[in-house]
Scaffold this motif. Structure first.
Motif, PDB file in Angstrom:
ATOM      1  N   GLU A 260       0.834  -1.193   0.000  1.00 24.51           N
ATOM      2  CA  GLU A 260       0.000   0.000   0.000  1.00 24.51           C
ATOM      3  C   GLU A 260       0.880   1.258   0.000  1.00 24.51           C
ATOM      4  N   ARG A 261       0.447   2.256  -0.759  1.00 23.97           N
ATOM      5  CA  ARG A 261       1.179   3.520  -0.785  1.00 23.97           C
ATOM      6  C   ARG A 261       1.003   4.250   0.547  1.00 23.97           C
ATOM      7  N   ALA A 262       2.090   4.827   1.034  1.00 25.89           N
ATOM      8  CA  ALA A 262       2.063   5.551   2.312  1.00 25.89           C
ATOM      9  C   ALA A 262       2.972   6.761   2.217  1.00 25.89           C
ATOM     10  N   SER A 263       2.500   7.890   2.738  1.00 20.13           N
ATOM     11  CA  SER A 263       3.255   9.133   2.624  1.00 20.13           C
ATOM     12  C   SER A 263       4.231   9.338   3.761  1.00 20.13           C
ATOM     13  N   SER A 264       3.875   8.861   4.970  1.00 19.21           N
ATOM     14  CA  SER A 264       4.681   9.144   6.153  1.00 19.21           C
ATOM     15  C   SER A 264       4.152   8.317   7.307  1.00 19.21           C
ATOM     16  N   MET A 265       4.803   8.461   8.471  1.00 21.13           N
ATOM     17  CA  MET A 265       4.277   7.908   9.715  1.00 21.13           C
ATOM     18  C   MET A 265       3.518   9.004  10.457  1.00 21.13           C
ATOM     19  N   SER A 266       2.362   8.663  11.019  1.00 18.45           N
ATOM     20  CA  SER A 266       1.547   9.642  11.744  1.00 18.45           C
ATOM     21  C   SER A 266       1.120   9.072  13.089  1.00 18.45           C
ATOM     22  N   PRO A 267       1.116   9.894  14.150  1.00 17.54           N
ATOM     23  CA  PRO A 267       0.666   9.406  15.458  1.00 17.54           C
ATOM     24  C   PRO A 267      -0.830   9.172  15.479  1.00 17.54           C
ATOM     25  N   GLN A 284      -0.572   6.174  22.382  1.00 16.89           N
ATOM     26  CA  GLN A 284      -0.432   6.435  20.962  1.00 16.89           C
ATOM     27  C   GLN A 284       0.561   5.462  20.353  1.00 16.89           C
ATOM     28  N   ILE A 285       0.363   5.156  19.074  1.00 12.28           N
ATOM     29  CA  ILE A 285       1.357   4.455  18.280  1.00 12.28           C
ATOM     30  C   ILE A 285       1.476   5.200  16.961  1.00 12.28           C
ATOM     31  N   ALA A 286       2.519   4.923  16.199  1.00 14.88           N
ATOM     32  CA  ALA A 286       2.686   5.517  14.885  1.00 14.88           C
ATOM     33  C   ALA A 286       2.200   4.549  13.826  1.00 14.88           C
ATOM     34  N   LEU A 287       1.471   5.076  12.845  1.00 16.46           N
ATOM     35  CA  LEU A 287       0.945   4.260  11.755  1.00 16.46           C
ATOM     36  C   LEU A 287       1.350   4.877  10.418  1.00 16.46           C
ATOM     37  N   PRO A 288       1.550   4.045   9.401  1.00 18.97           N
ATOM     38  CA  PRO A 288       1.809   4.587   8.068  1.00 18.97           C
ATOM     39  C   PRO A 288       0.556   5.264   7.539  1.00 18.97           C
ATOM     40  N   ASN A 289       0.704   6.488   7.071  1.00 23.16           N
ATOM     41  CA  ASN A 289      -0.438   7.269   6.594  1.00 23.16           C
ATOM     42  C   ASN A 289      -0.706   6.915   5.133  1.00 23.16           C
ATOM     43  N   THR A 290      -1.817   6.209   4.908  1.00 23.10           N
ATOM     44  CA  THR A 290      -2.194   5.831   3.547  1.00 23.10           C
ATOM     45  C   THR A 290      -3.367   6.670   3.020  1.00 23.10           C
TER      46      THR A 290
END
Length: 294
Positions: A260-267, A284-290
């Protein structure tokens, strides 16, 4: 103080030497410079210590926040939003217990301190000044890696219980190459407002992966997920989590949404529920922003 792009580490090889944080031992806390930001309270019938530290060890940077209940006969109610540790009256921190939040970051320097990180404690919400090391905003490198560990010992009906959560995500060349999330002991991880970060395709991939592995997962209104909506609302209010939808998973999931395409990590805010669907803690955890333009 900005918090975008945090929970990111830039070297995959570095995580191979990361220590185990199970049982939330403080033996390795403050392993290197700079000095940890620590404090203690012995007032209003409560006794506890807390701290935030950033260490540059084994070619990567780790931030570690903790609260330790020093009392041997009293539970501790504590809310430390910027320390990413919140335990409420229903499931407080047990006598002598420790709650930890450990995560890898990029762009954190020794003087990146947020001095306005007040924590609240006790049933009367007493305020205690505190500070945390605050990761700064950075551009996402490639590859980018986000690893987070949460360990908490809490009290449930006079019984001490442990919750251990790990997440690991990696983006390379704008695509997800690794996606793992797990909670031991039958706990549910609820990702609050998943539409803000994940595309429909990413949510579908997670749910299908869980289905194939016979793992309970789904999308639900957060207040209706728990057995007692009034208790859930009280927890959300205390933990400053908005009502709305969440995506939940009950078990370890590995390598979903690969490609999956992802731009960055986001909280992303998470609420952890026990096997009876009672809310335990918020973090909180960090997730790849799709959630990006296709």
């Amino acid at each position: 103080m900005k918090y975008f792009g945090w929970l990111i580490a830039t070297f995959a090889a570095a995580l191979a030497s990361e220590p185990s944080w199970a049982q939330c031992s403080l033996a390795s806390f403050d392993r290197a410079q700079p000095a940890a930001l620590t404090g203690s309270v012995d007032l209003n019938g409560e006794s506890f210590s807390y701290g935030s530290d950033v260490d540059h060890v084994n070619n990567h940077t780790t931030v570690w926040n903790y609260v330790e209940n020093k009392s041997q006969n009293r539970n501790l109610i504590v809310s430390w939003p910027k320390g990413l540790i919140t335990l409420n009256i229903f499931n407080p921190l047990g006598p002598g217990a420790v709650a930890c939040k450990v995560f890898t970051v990029a762009g954190t320097y020794n003087d990146d301190v947020d001095y306005d990180a007040t924590l609240k404690y006790g049933s009367a919400n007493y305020e205690q000044p505190a500070s945390v090391y605050a990761p700064r905003a950075t551009d996402s490198p490639s590859p980018s890696i986000a690893k987070s560990t949460i360990d908490v010992n809490y009290v449930d009906n006079s019984t001490i219980k442990d919750v251990h959560i790990e997440s690991y995500f990696e983006i390379e060349d704008g695509k997800i190459v690794s996606a793992n999330i797990s909670a031991t002991g039958g706990y549910y991880i609820g990702i609050s407002s998943p539409d803000n970060i994940w595309s429909d395709a990413t949510k579908y991939e997670l749910l299908e992966s869980a289905k194939l592995k016979n793992i309970a997962a789904g999308i639900s209104e957060i207040t209706s997920f728990g057995g007692d909506p009034s208790r859930v609302r009280a927890f959300l209010n205390y933990a400053s989590v908005p009502e709305g939808q969440m995506l939940y998973v009950n078990g370890p999931l590995e390598n979903f949404a690969i490609g999956e395409r992802a731009s960055s990590m986001s909280p992303a805010d998470i609420v952890v529920f026990d096997s009876d669907r009672k809310p335990i803690l918020r973090s909180q955890i960090a997730l790849p922003n799709t959630k990006i333009e296709q």
